[in-house]
Design an enzyme around this catalytic site. Structure first.
Site, mmCIF file in Angstrom:
data_model
loop_
_atom_site.group_PDB
_atom_site.id
_atom_site.type_symbol
_atom_site.label_atom_id
_atom_site.label_comp_id
_atom_site.label_asym_id
_atom_site.label_seq_id
_atom_site.Cartn_x
_atom_site.Cartn_y
_atom_site.Cartn_z
ATOM 1 N N ASP A 259 0.830 -1.252 0.031
ATOM 2 C CA ASP A 259 -0.171 -0.088 0.056
ATOM 3 C C ASP A 259 0.883 1.289 0.005
ATOM 4 O OD1 ASP A 259 -2.971 0.960 0.688
ATOM 5 O OD2 ASP A 259 -1.765 2.384 1.439
ATOM 6 N N ASN B 241 -3.375 12.652 -4.037
ATOM 7 C CA ASN B 241 -4.741 13.119 -4.935
ATOM 8 C C ASN B 241 -5.259 14.491 -4.497
ATOM 9 O OD1 ASN B 241 -4.728 10.914 -6.664
ATOM 10 N ND2 ASN B 241 -6.101 9.730 -5.367
ATOM 11 N N HIS C 63 -6.112 13.885 -9.343
ATOM 12 C CA HIS C 63 -6.051 12.660 -9.757
ATOM 13 C C HIS C 63 -5.369 12.158 -10.811
ATOM 14 C CE1 HIS C 63 -9.069 11.031 -7.076
ATOM 15 N NE2 HIS C 63 -9.883 12.415 -7.045
ATOM 16 N N ASP D 297 -2.595 9.345 -11.018
ATOM 17 C CA ASP D 297 -2.390 8.280 -11.880
ATOM 18 C C ASP D 297 -1.185 8.144 -12.215
ATOM 19 O OD1 ASP D 297 -5.262 7.758 -11.687
ATOM 20 O OD2 ASP D 297 -5.923 8.800 -13.515
ATOM 21 N N GLU E 96 -4.723 2.302 -4.438
ATOM 22 C CA GLU E 96 -3.266 2.357 -4.296
ATOM 23 C C GLU E 96 -2.759 0.874 -3.791
ATOM 24 O OE1 GLU E 96 -4.844 4.222 -0.478
ATOM 25 O OE2 GLU E 96 -5.364 3.972 -2.568
#
Length: 656
Positions: A527, A535, A540, A544, A570
Site C-alpha cells: 500500500d 490526490n 487525480h 494516476d 493504491e
C-alpha cells in the site's frame, strides 16, 4: 335457303375461330398464371428473408452495444464509487463524472437508433442519464426505476444476460424532441471486477427507427406491405397499411384484420391467400440463439413473444393477364382461320416455352451463384467423410482450389486435432439422419486456423445415406473479440498489470501446483503511504501518474514468473511462486527501499515536480492446507496494517 346457309356459315366462321382462340389462349393464360404465382411466391420469400436479416442484424447490433456499455471500466468504477462513498468525498470526481456523462451522451446523440441510456444503482435510483440533463451530481435527474419491468428483471440476471421489454412499455420516459415514440428497453446488469452486482444499464431503442429500416429492406416492390405483430396481436409498426385496416403502433390487429391474424396463427411460417393478396410470414423470437450474438441469455415477457413477421403482395387476376396479352389476342382474332389460329398457337406456345426455359435457366444460375458465393461456406461429404462438393467461399477460406479438395481429401484432414472429436460426434449424428453441429478450427493452406461453426443435415434416398449437406459459419472475428474482451476483463486499465480477478484465478492454479511439487509460495501486500494526500494536493491525474510509475518500479524488481496485480486504488499484491517466506521478505524489503530511493517526476500546471514515495508491505506464506488465496491475503493485509500503525515505510512479516 341460301340465306340460311349463309347465316350458318357465318355462324360457323365466327364460332370456330372463337373456339380455337379460346382453346389456344386459355392453357397459355393458365401456365402464365401459375408462373406468375410461383414468381410472386419467390419474390415474397426474398422480401421476407431481407426483412428477417435486417431485423436480426439491427437487434443483434443493439444488444451487443448494450453489453459493451455495461462492461465499460469507467462505468463500473462509477457505480462502485456510488456504493463506497458520496461523490463529495472524491471517490469519483465530478470531472470524471462529467467526462463519462459527455462520452455517453455523445454515443447516444450520434446514433439515431437509441433514445437514451440510463445507469441505475441496485436500489433502482437513476445515477446517470445520456443524453445528460442540466443537473450534475450523484443522482442526475432523480428518476426512480425500482418498479419498472426492465429493472426488476435485470436485477436477477447473470453477467452478459439481457432483458428486453415489449415495444412501447414505459412511454413516460420516452420523450424524444416533441414526440412520444415507442421504444424497446434493453437492460443488463453491471458487475464489478470482483463479480459483485453494482446496478443496471438501460438502453432504449428507437422502435420507429428500427422498423423504418425493416420496411425499407422489404419494400423493394412498391406494391408490397410489411407486417409485424406480437403474440397478443398488437401492431408493431409506426404506421398502418390500408389493405389491412391497421391504424398505427399498438392497434389491435386481431380485431382490425382478423383474416390475416387467423391465417398466421395456424402455422409458424408459410404462404396464405387472404383478401386477394398473397401473405408470406414466419415466426420471429428475439430470445432465441440467432438473436443472442455476444449475449448469454435473453429474457422477455413470454406473453408478447414470438412475433409474426410477414409481407403481402397483390395476387394477379385473369383480367390483368388478358390485358397483358392484348397483342396476341388481337393477332389471333385477325387471322380468323383454323390454320392461322393453330400456327399462332404453336408460335405463342413455343415462345412461352422458351421464356419458361430461360427463366428456369436464369433461376438455376442464380441458385448456383448464390451457393458458390454465399457469405458462408457450404460443402457435402460422402459416408466416409470425403469432400464431394464445396463452394468457392469455403475454398477461399482454406486457400485451396476445387481440384485439390473435391474428391481428393477427407474433410477431417482440414480440421485441427484438438477439435476433430467434436466434428466426429456431429458427423455420426448426421449419418444417423439427425441434425449435427460443431465448433471446429479449420487449417488453411498457409497454416493459419479459422474458427467456424458447422451445421449439417443428411440427404437420404430410398432410406440410404447419400451425402451430408453442411453450412459453415466463420467465427474467427467473434473468437478474436472474445479473447480481447477476456483480456480487458483481467487487466487493470491504468497500470497495465493484472487485476484482482486474475490474481484469484491464477493463485488457485499456482497453489495447486505448489502442493503437488511441494514448493513454497508466498504473498506480498503493498500500500502506497499517504496516497490520498497526493490526490488531494495535486489532483487525480498526478495520482494516476504516480500509480503508473510505482507499478514500473515494482515490476522491474520481480522475476518473470512473479505475478504483480493491482487489487485496489493504491493497493497491490505480488504472488511469488517457489519462494520461501524469508526470501519473500527480502523481495519486499528491496521493493520498499527502491521505492523510497527513486524520485518520481510528475507534471502539474505545466511544470515538473519530483515526488518521493514510501510504501508499507505485508508478507506471508501460503500454507500447504490452503486451497484459495483468501486466508493468505487476509494475513498479508494484517501485516500491511501493522506496518502502517508502526509508522509506515516498513515491511511486516505475518507467517500466520
Amino acid at each position: 335457303m341460301s340465306l340460311r346457309r349463309l347465316h350458318t356459315r357465318l355462324l360457323l366462321a365466327v364460332c370456330i375461330p372463337l373456339i380455337l382462340v379460346s382453346t389456344t389462349l386459355l392453357p397459355v393464360l393458365h401456365v402464365h398464371m401459375e408462373s406468375r404465382l410461383d414468381s410472386l411466391r419467390a419474390e415474397a420469400d426474398a422480401l421476407l428473408k431481407a426483412g428477417q436479416e435486417t431485423l436480426t442484424r439491427d437487434i443483434n447490433e443493439s444488444l451487443n452495444y448494450a453489453l459493451a456499455i455495461a462492461e465499460m471500466p469507467a462505468l463500473r468504477r462509477y457505480l462502485e464509487a456510488q456504493d463506497r462513498a458520496p461523490l463529495v468525498d472524491q471517490s469519483y470526481s465530478l470531472s470524471d463524472l462529467s467526462q463519462l456523462s459527455n462520452f455517453l451522451s455523445t454515443l447516444i446523440s450520434h446514433n439515431p437508433r437509441y433514445t437514451k441510456l440510463v445507469l441505475i444503482d441496485n436500489q433502482g435510483s437513476e445515477v446517470l442519464r445520456a443524453p445528460k440533463s442540466n443537473e450534475t451530481g450523484p443522482r442526475v435527474g432523480g428518476n426512480y426505476h425500482a418498479s419498472t419491468d426492465y429493472f426488476e428483471e435485470a436485477s436477477s440476471l447473470l453477467p452478459r444476460d439481457l432483458y428486453i421489454s415489449p415495444p412501447g412499455r414505459n412511454l413516460q420516459f420516452e420523450l424524444l424532441g416533441k414526440d412520444i415514440i415507442p421504444v424497446v428497453n434493453v437492460s443488463t446488469p453491471v458487475f464489478d471486477a470482483t463479480g459483485e452486482r453494482r446496478g443496471v444499464v438501460l438502453l432504449s431503442l428507437n422502435w420507429d427507427y428500427l422498423t423504418s429500416a425493416l420496411r425499407q429492406a422489404m419494400l423493394l416492390d412498391q406494391s408490397a406491405n410489411t407486417l409485424l405483430i406480437d403474440a397478443q396481436g398488437r401492431w408493431l409498426l409506426d404506421e398502418g397499411i390500408p389493405p389491412l385496416n391497421t391504424t398505427s403502433f399498438g392497434s389491435d390487429f386481431t380485431s382490425l384484420s382478423p383474416h390475416y391474424w387467423q391465417a398466421m396463427q395456424q402455422r409458424n411460417a408459410g404462404h396464405a391467400t387472404v383478401d386477394d393478396h398473397l401473405l408470406r410470414f414466419q415466426t420471429e423470437d428475439i430470445r432465441t440463439q440467432r438473436y443472442r450474438s455476444l449475449a448469454g441469455s435473453i429474457f422477455s415477457e413470454n406473453s408478447y413473444h414470438p412475433w409474426k413477421l410477414g409481407v403481402t403482395l397483390p395476387l394477379p387476376t385473369w383480367r390483368s393477364l388478358i390485358e397483358e396479352e392484348t397483342t396476341v389476342l388481337w393477332f389471333l382474332l385477325l387471322t380468323y382461320g383454323v390454320a392461322v389460329a393453330f400456327g399462332i398457337f404453336w408460335a405463342f406456345s413455343s415462345q412461352r416455352q422458351r421464356q419458361l426455359r430461360k427463366a428456369a435457366q436464369r433461376h438455376a444460375y442464380e441458385v448456383s451463384d448464390l451457393y458458390e458465393n454465399a457469405p458462408c461456406g457450404y460443402h457435402s461429404l460422402d459416408t466416409t467423410g470425403r469432400v464431394i462438393k464445396m463452394n468457392r467461399t469455403e475454398l477461399a477460406w482454406l486457400g485451396y482450389s476445387a481440384q485439390e479438395i473435391i474428391g481428393q481429401l477427407d474433410y477431417r484432414e482440414l480440421i485441427t486435432p484438438e477439435t476433430r472429436d467434436q466434428f466426429e460426434k456431429a458427423f455420426q449424428k448426421v449419418k444417423n439422419n439427425q441434425s449435427g453441429s460443431a465448433e471446429c478450427s479449420l487449417l488453411t493452406r498457409n497454416g493459419e486456423q479459422r474458427h467456424v461453426m458447422i451445421q449439417a443435415s443428411a440427404f437420404y434416398r430410398n432410406g440410404q445415406f447419400v451425402h451430408s449437406r453442411a453450412t459453415v459459419f466463420d467465427l474467427t472475428e467473434r473468437k478474436q473479440l472474445e479473447e480481447k474482451l477476456r483480456a480487458q476483463a483481467m487487466t487493470d486499465p491504468l497500470t497495465g498489470v493484472f487485476n484482482r480477478r486474475y490474481l484469484q484465478t491464477k493463485a488457485t492454479a499456482e497453489i495447486s501446483r505448489a502442493r503437488r511439487q511441494n514448493h513454497p509460495i508466498a504473498l506480498i501486500a503493498i500500500d502506497i503511504d499517504h496516497f490520498k494526500q497526493i490526490n488531494d494536493m495535486y489532483g487525480h491525474d498526478v495520482g494516476d501518474d504516480v500509480l503508473t510509475s510505482f507499478t514500473k518500479i515494482v515490476a522491474d524488481l520481480l522475476r518473470q514468473e512473479d505475478l504483480l496485480c493491482r487489487v485496489g486504488g493504491e493497493e497491490f499484491a505480488i504472488l511469488l511462486p517457489n519462494t520461501s517466506i524469508s526470501h519473500a521478505e527480502q523481495v519486499a524489503e528491496r521493493i520498499r527501499s527502491t521505492a523510497a530511493a527513486t524520485p518520481i517526476n510528475v507534471s502539474e500546471d505545466h511544470s515538473e515536480k519530483v515526488l518521493w514515495l514510501t510504501a508499507s508491505l505485508g508478507v506471508t506464506a501460503i500454507l500447504s492446507n490452503e486451497k484459495t488465496l483468501k486466508p493468505a491475503l487476509k494475513r498479508a493485509d494484517i501485516g500491511l496494517y501493522q506496518a502502517k500503525e508502526n509508522g509506515r515505510n516498513q515491511v511486516v512479516v505475518n507467517p500466520g
